[in-house]
Every structure is written in structure tokens, then in C-alpha cells.
Design a protein around this motif. Structure first.
Motif, PDB file in Angstrom:
ATOM      1  N   ALA A 193      -3.096 -10.149  -5.639  1.00  0.00           N
ATOM      2  CA  ALA A 193      -2.098  -9.617  -4.747  1.00  0.00           C
ATOM      3  C   ALA A 193      -1.173  -8.616  -5.346  1.00  0.00           C
ATOM      4  N   LEU A 194      -1.172  -7.458  -4.654  1.00  0.00           N
ATOM      5  CA  LEU A 194      -0.144  -6.363  -5.389  1.00  0.00           C
ATOM      6  C   LEU A 194       0.882  -6.158  -4.776  1.00  0.00           C
ATOM      7  N   PRO A 195       2.311  -6.010  -5.314  1.00  0.00           N
ATOM      8  CA  PRO A 195       3.380  -5.813  -4.629  1.00  0.00           C
ATOM      9  C   PRO A 195       4.032  -4.322  -4.876  1.00  0.00           C
ATOM     10  N   ARG A 196       4.908  -3.888  -3.662  1.00  0.00           N
ATOM     11  CA  ARG A 196       5.704  -2.798  -3.830  1.00  0.00           C
ATOM     12  C   ARG A 196       6.886  -3.077  -3.320  1.00  0.00           C
ATOM     13  N   MET A 197       7.990  -2.065  -3.476  1.00  0.00           N
ATOM     14  CA  MET A 197       9.023  -2.030  -2.839  1.00  0.00           C
ATOM     15  C   MET A 197       9.223  -0.787  -1.920  1.00  0.00           C
ATOM     16  N   THR A 198       9.803  -0.793  -0.894  1.00  0.00           N
ATOM     17  CA  THR A 198      10.176   0.752  -0.100  1.00  0.00           C
ATOM     18  C   THR A 198      11.349   1.282  -0.828  1.00  0.00           C
ATOM     19  N   VAL A 199      11.130   2.558  -0.789  1.00  0.00           N
ATOM     20  CA  VAL A 199      12.555   3.369  -1.509  1.00  0.00           C
ATOM     21  C   VAL A 199      12.856   4.133  -0.362  1.00  0.00           C
ATOM     22  N   ASP A 233       6.424   4.898 -11.589  1.00  0.00           N
ATOM     23  CA  ASP A 233       6.340   5.438 -10.359  1.00  0.00           C
ATOM     24  C   ASP A 233       6.196   7.067 -10.159  1.00  0.00           C
ATOM     25  N   PHE A 234       5.363   7.373  -9.194  1.00  0.00           N
ATOM     26  CA  PHE A 234       5.633   9.119  -8.966  1.00  0.00           C
ATOM     27  C   PHE A 234       5.521   9.867  -9.895  1.00  0.00           C
ATOM     28  N   ASP A 235       6.359  10.999 -10.406  1.00  0.00           N
ATOM     29  CA  ASP A 235       6.351  11.920 -11.399  1.00  0.00           C
ATOM     30  C   ASP A 235       6.191  11.303 -12.788  1.00  0.00           C
ATOM     31  N   GLU A 236       6.811  10.398 -12.819  1.00  0.00           N
ATOM     32  CA  GLU A 236       6.836   9.617 -14.290  1.00  0.00           C
ATOM     33  C   GLU A 236       5.726   9.021 -14.462  1.00  0.00           C
ATOM     34  N   HIS A 237       5.091   8.213 -13.455  1.00  0.00           N
ATOM     35  CA  HIS A 237       3.803   7.729 -13.750  1.00  0.00           C
ATOM     36  C   HIS A 237       2.600   8.648 -13.809  1.00  0.00           C
ATOM     37  N   ARG A 238       2.736   9.850 -13.130  1.00  0.00           N
ATOM     38  CA  ARG A 238       1.636  10.952 -13.256  1.00  0.00           C
ATOM     39  C   ARG A 238       1.886  11.491 -15.028  1.00  0.00           C
ATOM     40  N   ALA A 239       3.168  11.523 -15.431  1.00  0.00           N
ATOM     41  CA  ALA A 239       3.201  12.168 -16.774  1.00  0.00           C
ATOM     42  C   ALA A 239       2.607  11.422 -17.760  1.00  0.00           C
ATOM     43  N   HIS A 240       3.003  10.057 -17.778  1.00  0.00           N
ATOM     44  CA  HIS A 240       2.707   9.050 -18.720  1.00  0.00           C
ATOM     45  C   HIS A 240       0.862   8.830 -18.674  1.00  0.00           C
ATOM     46  N   ARG A 241       0.403   8.833 -17.315  1.00  0.00           N
ATOM     47  CA  ARG A 241      -1.132   8.703 -17.316  1.00  0.00           C
ATOM     48  C   ARG A 241      -1.875   9.632 -17.833  1.00  0.00           C
ATOM     49  N   GLU A 273      -5.300   0.650   2.560  1.00  0.00           N
ATOM     50  CA  GLU A 273      -5.177   2.243   2.448  1.00  0.00           C
ATOM     51  C   GLU A 273      -3.777   2.948   2.567  1.00  0.00           C
ATOM     52  N   PHE A 274      -2.977   2.230   3.619  1.00  0.00           N
ATOM     53  CA  PHE A 274      -1.553   2.754   3.819  1.00  0.00           C
ATOM     54  C   PHE A 274      -0.655   2.406   2.276  1.00  0.00           C
ATOM     55  N   PHE A 275      -1.054   1.280   1.702  1.00  0.00           N
ATOM     56  CA  PHE A 275      -0.348   0.764   0.681  1.00  0.00           C
ATOM     57  C   PHE A 275      -0.724   1.437  -0.763  1.00  0.00           C
ATOM     58  N   LEU A 276      -2.010   1.664  -0.940  1.00  0.00           N
ATOM     59  CA  LEU A 276      -2.541   2.216  -2.313  1.00  0.00           C
ATOM     60  C   LEU A 276      -2.302   3.596  -2.162  1.00  0.00           C
ATOM     61  N   LEU A 277      -2.402   4.487  -1.238  1.00  0.00           N
ATOM     62  CA  LEU A 277      -2.643   5.792  -1.036  1.00  0.00           C
ATOM     63  C   LEU A 277      -0.950   6.367  -0.860  1.00  0.00           C
ATOM     64  N   ASP A 278       0.139   5.664  -0.400  1.00  0.00           N
ATOM     65  CA  ASP A 278       1.472   5.937  -0.274  1.00  0.00           C
ATOM     66  C   ASP A 278       1.447   7.354  -0.045  1.00  0.00           C
ATOM     67  N   ARG A 279       0.935   7.998   1.050  1.00  0.00           N
ATOM     68  CA  ARG A 279       1.073   9.249   1.081  1.00  0.00           C
ATOM     69  C   ARG A 279       2.289  10.015   1.232  1.00  0.00           C
ATOM     70  N   GLU A 280       3.343   9.176   1.884  1.00  0.00           N
ATOM     71  CA  GLU A 280       4.867   9.585   1.741  1.00  0.00           C
ATOM     72  C   GLU A 280       5.519   9.119   0.594  1.00  0.00           C
ATOM     73  N   GLN A 281       4.957   8.793  -0.613  1.00  0.00           N
ATOM     74  CA  GLN A 281       5.946   8.048  -1.807  1.00  0.00           C
ATOM     75  C   GLN A 281       6.972   7.409  -1.201  1.00  0.00           C
ATOM     76  N   VAL A 282       7.058   6.657  -0.676  1.00  0.00           N
ATOM     77  CA  VAL A 282       7.817   5.610  -0.280  1.00  0.00           C
ATOM     78  C   VAL A 282       7.598   3.978  -0.856  1.00  0.00           C
ATOM     79  N   LEU A 283       6.718   3.762  -1.526  1.00  0.00           N
ATOM     80  CA  LEU A 283       6.407   2.426  -2.224  1.00  0.00           C
ATOM     81  C   LEU A 283       6.329   2.544  -3.642  1.00  0.00           C
ATOM     82  N   SER A 284       7.357   1.822  -4.089  1.00  0.00           N
ATOM     83  CA  SER A 284       7.796   1.828  -5.975  1.00  0.00           C
ATOM     84  C   SER A 284       6.930   0.526  -6.418  1.00  0.00           C
TER      85      SER A 284
END
Length: 452
Positions: free
Chosen positions: A327-333, A105-113, A73-84
């Protein structure tokens, strides 16, 4: 303003991770070989020894694993938008599937989606449904006439051809065979330990496959722009959002490569698992066959998909037993924390759906095939929402999840109405490898027997 992956200015894991329990493993390769050999057993060992947050080194990268539904939940919801997602996947996919939707990621991901949703709205889905119903029955009939065959190999060939038809509007064979080879080489290269594109190596073949796809798709874009094609490629060539934004040629190529790969590999692994379990659980095979018989006609119409409730439960259970993407990876920004541990900016973090899906704390008798786990009576509403995440979640929830489910239902409909699945041996036990994508090591030998 939302962060982007480019905000990461520090080298990978610039912050020290010594405060997190874990181990470095062997020099250079870390614990990669142990993880590749048996990912679930490896994760269980690390979890039991170090707890649900631990550090280790896999594929030359130090990283932190987060285990459990709360971690998901922490990883996938990423409420603070800190996981790239982009920076998480780039060490593995940068030369193979860069800039696909999952790697934005983030705004770019939403726009393409937002632009891409046209390819998965009801009119498009109805078209795909029609195309799949035309091609699947003949292929399954050929399986039945073949006698003993390897199901994984057969379903992989079928789903690649299905993706070629629905996504590109091309008939199987000829040039599409080269496409299938290129995509298969790209997927196989994603977990190569030697990651320099020398000709003839696993990674080299994958990079060459990407070059082929860039040239192949690039030559077609001009022909599809302005046309009325209903395949995914044509839709993306002409898609615009409400502000008139559209994709560049390179963006279309990147999205198509990723969609093509995701569409066929997800369904290939999941339907293979389901066929294996139906071969071992004849009672469930007959229940699903009986449900398919309630649909009139020789095709499964789009409006009838919802009527295959038991098939839906069984497909979900197959994805629980063997998550298509283990498995799914992210990196902290930015600096963040989870489970009482600080995760510095630039830390590679990951979750393990394939492990959480079999945690006995969440799933009683986790190795048993029981589709009713996903029924109201099976307690699906009481289970942690992130105990089952084969399609991810949050902003990166798989855009093609309904397409994947529709594919599975169409395949099972045409298969079970006319054929009975028999494993090659009554006592046969398949051993599934989990990296890069789930598949049986032996190909799953089966035979189909025509129903009277």
C-alpha cells in the motif's frame, strides 16, 4: 510555484469526510486488525460494500482509499501536484526513515533525485553487477549443501549482505551484521501498533536502530568524501548535479538508510514469491533454467541481462502476485477530487497495489502464476498502464527498479543453472503476510537438488 508538504497548515483530515462512504471501525484502532489479518480480503469487503472510493480508520488515522488502475494513475501521476508523499508516509515512518527520497516532494524531490541518479547510471550498475556475481554463487552453493532450509530467511540474509557490499563497499560480517539488525528492526517497527519508543518494544528497537545507523554512517562520511569508491555510499558522498549542488551529511545518511531498506526488502519478498511459484510450477522452472543455460560463462555479465527475457516476465509476475510494498499513502496539500468525491486539504489517501494486482477484471485467473501475462502475446500493451505498479510511478517511480531487476536475474541465473528447487512438501501451500512487507509466514521451507 510547486506546493511542498509544509503548505499543509490544517490538522490531519481537517475537512469533513462524512460525504465519502465508509466506516470508522473500532474505537481508536479502527479497522487496523482486520486489515493486518488479511489486507486483500479486507479491501474486497470494503470495495464491495462502499465502492472504489471509501473512508476508514487504519493505524489511528482516518483515511480514504482509492482502488483500481484509474485510482493508481491519479495518485501516482499527481498531475496537479496536490498529493504529498512526505506527509502521507510521516505518520508511519517519521521516527524511522524520515527524509529518504520517497519522503520528499515536488521540487525538493526532483533536486535530490537528480543528484542521486549517479548511483544508478550504467558505470555504477556494471560495478554492482560484478560485485553481485562474486558473492552470490558461494551463498547459493551453501544453501544446496544445507538440505532443507527456510528460503525467506536465507534470501533476506543474502540480500542484506549484497546491499552491504554494493551500497557500502563493506564485506559481510562483523560490523555489517549490526547494520543488518538495525535495518531489520527499523522495517519491523514501521507497522507497530504501539508507536512510542519504549526500550524493548518493537517501535523502541526500530528507533534505536535508526540512532545506530546515524552514528555508523556519520562516522564514515568524512572518510569517503573525495575518494574514488564505486559503492553507492561513496558515490552519494561525492555526488553533485550540474549546478554543483551536493548532499549534506544528514541527507546522505537519510538517503542511505532508505535505499538500503528498499533494496533488500523488495528483492527479498519478490524472489521468495518467485521461488515458491517455481517450486509449484516445474514447467516454468525448467524453462527459466534452460534460458539461463543459453548464457555462456559462469557469471551473468551486465550486457547479457536483457537476454533473460523469460526470467524478466517471471519476476514481474511474482511482483504482481505479491507486491513488495502492498500500500502507498499520500496527503492532500490542497482540496482536490477523485471519483466524484471531494478530498479536502489534509486528507490521508492511499492506494493498494497488492489488491489491484489481483483484480479479476484486469487479470484473468488472478491467482494463477503465468509469466506470459507480461509478454507481447499476453496482452501487456492492451492492459491499463497502471494495473501493475510494484515500483510506483510518475515522479516517484522507484529509482532502483533496474537494480532490483538485475539482482533478481543474477540470483536466478546462479540458482537455476546448477540447482533444482523443491518445496518441502509437494502439496505445500505458502501463506504470505502482506504487512509491512510481503513474506511467507513459515519462511518457505525448501531444498535444492543439484542438476546433473
Amino acid at each position: 510555484m510547486a506546493n511542498t508538504a509544509s503548505d499543509v497548515q490544517h490538522p490531519l483530515n481537517a475537512g469533513r469526510l462524512d460525504h465519502i462512504p465508509g466506516e470508522d471501525g473500532w474505537p481508536v484502532i479502527g479497522n487496523s486488525l482486520e486489515d493486518l489479518r488479511d489486507p486483500r480480503a479486507y479491501t474486497r469487503r470494503m470495495l464491495d460494500r462502499y465502492g472504489p472510493v471509501y473512508r476508514h480508520k487504519l493505524f489511528f488515522h482516518e483515511q480514504v482509499s482509492l482502488i483500481g488502475p484509474e485510482a493508481n494513475e491519479f495518485f501516482l501521476l499527481d498531475r496537479e501536484q496536490v498529493l504529498s508523499s512526505e506527509q502521507g508516509w510521516m505518520p508511519f515512518l517519521k521516527d524511522l526513515f524520515p527524509r529518504g527520497l520517497m519522503l520528499l516532494d515536488f521540487d525538493e524531490h526532483r533536486a535530490h533525485r537528480k543528484i542521486m541518479t549517479v548511483a544508478f547510471k550504467t558505470p555504477a550498475m556494471k560495478h554492482y553487477c560484478e560485485r553481485l556475481n562474486l558473492g552470490v554463487p558461494t551463498r547459493i552453493g551453501a544453501w544446496g549443501q544445507a538440505g532443507r532450509f527456510r528460503f525467506y530467511d536465507a534470501i533476506k540474509a543474502l540480500t542484506l549482505d549484497m546491499a552491504t557490499d554494493a551500497f557500502l563497499g563493506m564485506k559481510p560480517g562483523g560490523q555489517s551484521a549490526k547494520v543488518n539488525t538495525a535495518l531489520s528492526d527499523m522495517v519491523a517497527a514501521s507497522v507497530a501498533l504501539f508507536r512510542y519508543p519504549l526500550p524493548g518494544t518493537l517501535y523502541g528497537r526500530g528507533v534505536a536502530g535508526r540512532r545506530f545507523m546515524i552514528a555508523f554512517l556519520g562516522d564514515l562520511i568524512a572518510k569517503r568524501r573525495g575518494g574514488a569508491g564505486r559503492d553507492t555510499f561513496s558515490l552519494l558522498c561525492n555526488a553533485k548535479d550540474e549546478d554543483g549542488n551536493s548532499f549534506t551529511d544528514q541527507q546522505i545518511i537519510d538517503h542511505m538508510n532508505f535505499l538500503w531498506m528498499a533494496a533488500h526488502d523488495t528483492i527479498t519478498s519478490s524472489v521468495t514469491t518467485l521461488v515458491y511459484e517455481l517450486g509449484r510450477n516445474r514447467d516454468w522452472q525448467e524453462k527459466l533454467a534452460a534460458e539461463c543455460d543459453t548464457i555462456g560463462g559462469e557469471h551473468l555479465d551486465y550486457d547479457d541481462l536483457g537476454r533473460l527475457e523469460l526470467v524478466d516476465y517471471a519476476f514481474k509476475e511474482a511482483m504482481r502476485l505479491n507486491a513488495p510494498v502492498p500500500a502507498l499513502p499520500r496527503m492532500t496539500v490542497r482540496d482536490t477530487k477523485f471519483g466524484g468525491y471531494a478530498l479536502p486539504k489534509g486528507t490521508l489517501v492511499g492506494i493498494s497495489p497488492t489488491f489491484v494486482h489481483r483484480m479479476p477484471e484486469l487479470w484473468p485467473e488472478p491467482d494463477r502464476f503465468d509469466p506470459m501475462r507480461f509478454s507481447p502475446e499476453g496482452g501487456v500493451r492492451d492492459r491499463h498502464k497502471y494495473a501493475w505498479v510494484p515500483f510506483g510511478g510518475g515522479a516517484h517511480m522507484c529509482l532502483g527498479l533496474h537494480f532490483a531487476t538485475m539482482q533478481a536475474k543474477i540470483i536466478l541465473f546462479h540458482l537455476l543453472r546448477h540447482w533444482r528447487i523443491e518445496l518441502d512438501r509437494p502439496d505445500y501451500e505458502a501463506h504470505f503476510q502482506i504487512m509491512p512487507l510481503t513474506k511467507p509466514k513459515c519462511g518457505l521451507p525448501v531444498r535444492l537438488v543439484r542438476r546433473s
